[in-house]
Write an enzyme that holds these catalytic residues in place. Structure first.
Site, PDB file in Angstrom:
ATOM      1  N   ASN A 168       0.804  -1.234   0.000  1.00 19.65           N
ATOM      2  CA  ASN A 168       0.000   0.000   0.000  1.00 19.65           C
ATOM      3  C   ASN A 168       0.833   1.278   0.000  1.00 19.65           C
ATOM      4  O   ASN A 168       0.386   2.310  -0.515  1.00 19.65           O
ATOM      5  CB  ASN A 168      -1.008   0.002   1.157  1.00 19.65           C
ATOM      6  CG  ASN A 168      -0.375  -0.158   2.515  1.00 19.65           C
ATOM      7  OD1 ASN A 168       0.745  -0.648   2.642  1.00 19.65           O
ATOM      8  ND2 ASN A 168      -1.090   0.240   3.553  1.00 19.65           N
ATOM      9  N   GLU A 267       4.721  -3.852  12.657  1.00 22.57           N
ATOM     10  CA  GLU A 267       3.670  -2.839  12.486  1.00 22.57           C
ATOM     11  C   GLU A 267       2.541  -3.542  11.759  1.00 22.57           C
ATOM     12  O   GLU A 267       2.635  -3.836  10.568  1.00 22.57           O
ATOM     13  CB  GLU A 267       4.208  -1.644  11.686  1.00 22.57           C
ATOM     14  CG  GLU A 267       3.282  -0.434  11.737  1.00 22.57           C
ATOM     15  CD  GLU A 267       2.382  -0.334  10.531  1.00 22.57           C
ATOM     16  OE1 GLU A 267       1.187  -0.692  10.681  1.00 22.57           O
ATOM     17  OE2 GLU A 267       2.836   0.069   9.459  1.00 22.57           O
ATOM     18  N   CYS A 301      -3.209   1.237   6.967  1.00 23.96           N
ATOM     19  CA  CYS A 301      -3.423   0.679   8.301  1.00 23.96           C
ATOM     20  C   CYS A 301      -3.897   1.737   9.276  1.00 23.96           C
ATOM     21  O   CYS A 301      -4.537   1.426  10.284  1.00 23.96           O
ATOM     22  CB  CYS A 301      -2.144   0.019   8.804  1.00 23.96           C
ATOM     23  SG  CYS A 301      -0.712   1.111   8.790  1.00 23.96           S
ATOM     24  N   GLU A 475       8.650   2.802  14.791  1.00 28.51           N
ATOM     25  CA  GLU A 475       9.451   3.264  13.659  1.00 28.51           C
ATOM     26  C   GLU A 475       9.404   4.782  13.635  1.00 28.51           C
ATOM     27  O   GLU A 475       8.365   5.383  13.924  1.00 28.51           O
ATOM     28  CB  GLU A 475       8.909   2.696  12.344  1.00 28.51           C
ATOM     29  CG  GLU A 475       9.030   1.182  12.257  1.00 28.51           C
ATOM     30  CD  GLU A 475       8.539   0.621  10.942  1.00 28.51           C
ATOM     31  OE1 GLU A 475       9.287  -0.138  10.323  1.00 28.51           O
ATOM     32  OE2 GLU A 475       7.401   0.935  10.541  1.00 28.51           O
TER      33      GLU A 475
END
Length: 495
Positions: A168, A267, A301, A475
Site C-alpha cells: 500500500n 507494524e 493501516c 518506527e
C-alpha cells in the site's frame, strides 16, 4: 489508450519499466532468479500486465544473506558522517526523481497521483531525518551505585536485517525501515510485496547512485515468501526482522523468528476509531475525516475504520461526509484529476463488497456508493453507511477501502468503550473543541498514536506503532526508530 497517453501533462517523465524490472538486486548486481521464473506486475486500473520481475528462490535468499554479511564489517566501520552523507544523497535523489517515482507508484499501486506525490515526499523524509540521526548515536557513562566501577554503555548495529514491506505504501514503508537501519550501520535484505515491486527496484537504483556500497541493500521479490523468509531467518548471521503487514501474517513471522531468537519489530493491522463530539468544529472534522479515510483510497493501516459521532452532530456529519465522498472522482491513478484510484486486486474489491453487503443486511443505510461498478480494473466507489450495527463484520474487521461506516454514541465514556472494543490499537482520531476532553479521551483510548483534531497522524519525527494486536516496537521518532536496529553493550570498568 496507453498508460503513457493517460498521464498529463504530456511531457511528464515516464518510468522506464524495462530498466526498473531488470532483475533481483543482490550484492550490487541485477540478476535473474535462480529458477528463471517471473512475477507479473498488474496494473490495478486495467487488470493488464505492466512488467515482469524475477521470482526469487531459496538459493537467491541465501545469496542475499551472503552479500549482506560480506558488506557488514565495512559498512559498520563506515564513519557516521559518511553514512549520513549517503543517506542525505538518497533524500536529494528521491526528490529529484519524485515525478518518476510518483508515476511508478500510481501505475503499480493504483493510488491517485496526488497521493503518490505525497508518499514520495514522506518516504524521502526518512532519509533526511535519519541522515541527521546517524551522527547523533551516543552511548552512556555512569558511576555504579556502589562506587566501585564505571558503567559504559555502547550502542552497536544489531546486524543483518530482513525487512518485509506491504503493497500500500511501496516507497514509504521501505524507506521507513531502510533509512534507520543504514544509519545504525546495519546491512539489509528487503522483501517488498509482489504486487508492487517496481518502486522497490527503482529505489535500489537510487541508493546505488547515492553511494550505498554493494551488498548493503539487497532486494528480493518472490511469490513464495514462506520458504524464502524462513531461509533468511534461519541463517544465524541475520539478527533482525522488521515487518509491516497484516496481524495474521505477523503472528506467523513472530513464530518463525522465535525459533532463532531474532529481534522483531511489527507494524500490524489497524481498526482506527474516528470520534466526533458534539462540540467539534464540523467543517474541521469533515476535512479530517476525508484525509483519515481517503488517504490512499482507504488502503492504509491508519485509515479511519469506524466513525463514532455524538448524537447532536451525527446527522449533519453524515450528510457532510456523504456529500464530500460522492463528489470524488474515481478513475485510473495516473489520471491527473483522479481522487480515488482502484483497489490493489480483485480480491480486495470482493472483500470490501462482502463487508458492505453484510452491513446492509444488518440494517445499514447507504448514503452514497455501496455497489461494485462493472468494467475492467479493481474499482470500488467512495461509500458512506449510516445506522451501521455494532454487530456488522466491518465493526471489527479492517475494511482497507473507501468505505466510511458511521455509528452513533451518546456519552464520552460510551465513545471510549466503543473505540477500545477491538483487538487492534494502532491509530485513533478525536475531534472536540474542549482541549481537556481531547487529552482525557486521547489518554483513555488504547492506541499507539492519537490524532487530536487532525486527520493525519504519521510523521517521520514521531514514533509510529501500535499496541495490542497492532504490533511491537516503533518506527521513526527522535531515537525510537534507530534504536530498533541497535543493541546496547554494557562494559564494566574500574577506570
Amino acid at each position: 489508450m496507453t498508460i503513457a497517453q493517460q498521464i498529463t501533462p504530456p511531457n511528464r517523465h515516464l518510468p522506464d519499466l524495462d530498466a526498473t524490472a531488470r532483475g533481483l538486486y543482490i550484492d550490487g548486481q541485477w540478476r535473474p532468479s535462480h529458477s528463471g521464473r517471473q512475477i507479473d506486475v498488474v496494473d490495478p486500473s486495467t487488470g493488464g500486465i505492466l512488467a515482469t520481475v524475477p521470482d526469487a528462490t531459496i538459493e537467491d535468499a541465501r545469496a542475499s544473506v551472503d552479500a549482506a554479511a560480506a558488506a557488514a564489517p565495512s559498512w559498520r566501520a563506515t564513519p557516521p558522517r559518511r553514512r549520513s552523507e549517503i543517506l542525505r544523497r538518497c533524500f536529494e535523489l528521491m526528490l529529484d526523481r519524485s515525478d518518476m517515482l510518483a508515476t511508478l507508484i500510481s501505475m503499480e499501486n493504483g493510488k491517485a497521483l496526488r497521493d503518490a506525490r505525497g508518499e514520495v515526499a514522506y518516504a524521502a523524509e526518512f532519509f533526511r531525518w535519519n541522515a541527521e540521526e546517524a551522527v547523533r548515536i551516543s552511548g552512556e557513562f555512569a558511576i555504579a551505585p556502589s562506587g566501585t566501577n564505571r558503567i559504559i554503555v555502547d550502542y552497536q548495529p544489531i546486524g543483518i536485517c530482513l525487512l518485509i514491506t506491504p503493497w500500500n505504501f511501496p516507497a514509504a514503508m521501505a524507506t521507513r525501515k531502510i533509512a534507520p537501519a543504514l544509519a545504525a550501520g546495519c546491512t539489509v535484505i528487503l522483501k517488498p510485496a509482489s504486487e508492487t515491486p517496481l518502486t522497490a527496484y527503482a529505489l535500489a537504483a537510487i541508493y546505488e547512485e547515492a553511494g550505498v556500497p554493494k551488498g548493503v541493500v539487497n532486494v528480493l521479490t518472490t511469490t513464495n515468501p514462506g520458504p524464502v523468509t524462513s531461509t533468511v531467518l534461519a541463517d544465524p548471521r541475520v539478527r533482525k526482522l522488521s515487518f509491516t503487514g497484516s496481524t495474521g501474517v505477523g503472528r506467523q513471522l513472530l513464530a518463525e523468528a522465535s525459533k532463532h531468537v531474532i529481534s522483531c519489530s511489527m507494524e500490524l493491522g489497524g481498526n482506527a476509531p474516528f470520534l466526533v463530539f458534539d462540540d467539534a468544529d464540523l467543517d474541521a472534522a469533515l476535512d479530517g475525516a476525508m484525509i483519515a479515510k481517503m488517504r490512499n483510497a482507504g488502503e492504509a493501516c491508519t485509515a479511519a475504520n469506524r466513525f463514532y459521532v455524538q448524537s447532536q452532530i451525527h446527522d449533519a456529519f453524515a450528510k457532510g461526509l456523504s456529500d464530500r465522498m460522492s463528489a470524488l472522482k474515481v478513475g485510473s491513478g495516473v489520471e491527473a484529476d483522479t481522487d480515488c484510484g482502484p483497489m490493489i486486486t480483485r480480491k480486495a474489491v470482493d472483500k470490501i463488497s462482502r463487508l458492505v453487503d453484510d452491513a446492509k443486511d444488518k440494517g445499514a443505510r447507504v448514503l452514497c456508493g455501496g455497489q461494485t461498478p462493472s468494467g475492467s480494473g479493481f474499482f470500488y466507489p467512495p461509500t458512506v453507511l449510516a445506522n451501521v450495527s455494532a454487530e456488522s463484520e466491518m465493526a471489527q474487521e479492517e475494511i482497507f477501502g473507501p468505505v466510511a461506516p458511521i455509528y452513533r454514541f451518546e456519552t464520552e465514556q460510551e465513545a471510549i468503550d466503543l473505540a477500545n472494543d477491538t483487538e487492534y490499537g494502532l491509530a485513533a482520531y478525536v475531534y472536540t473543541r474542549d482541549l481537556a476532553r481531547g487529552l482525557r479521551v486521547s489518554s483513555a483510548i488504547e492506541a499507539g498514536m492519537i490524532a487530536l483534531n487532525r486527520g493525519l497522524v504519521s510523521d517521520p519525527a514521531a514514533p509510529f506503532g501500535g499496541v495490542k494486536q497492532s504490533g511491537l516496537g516503533r518506527e521513526g521518532g527522535q531515537h525510537h526508530g534507530i534504536a530498533e536496529f541497535m543493541e546496547a553493550k554494557y562494559i564494566a570498568t574500574s577506570f
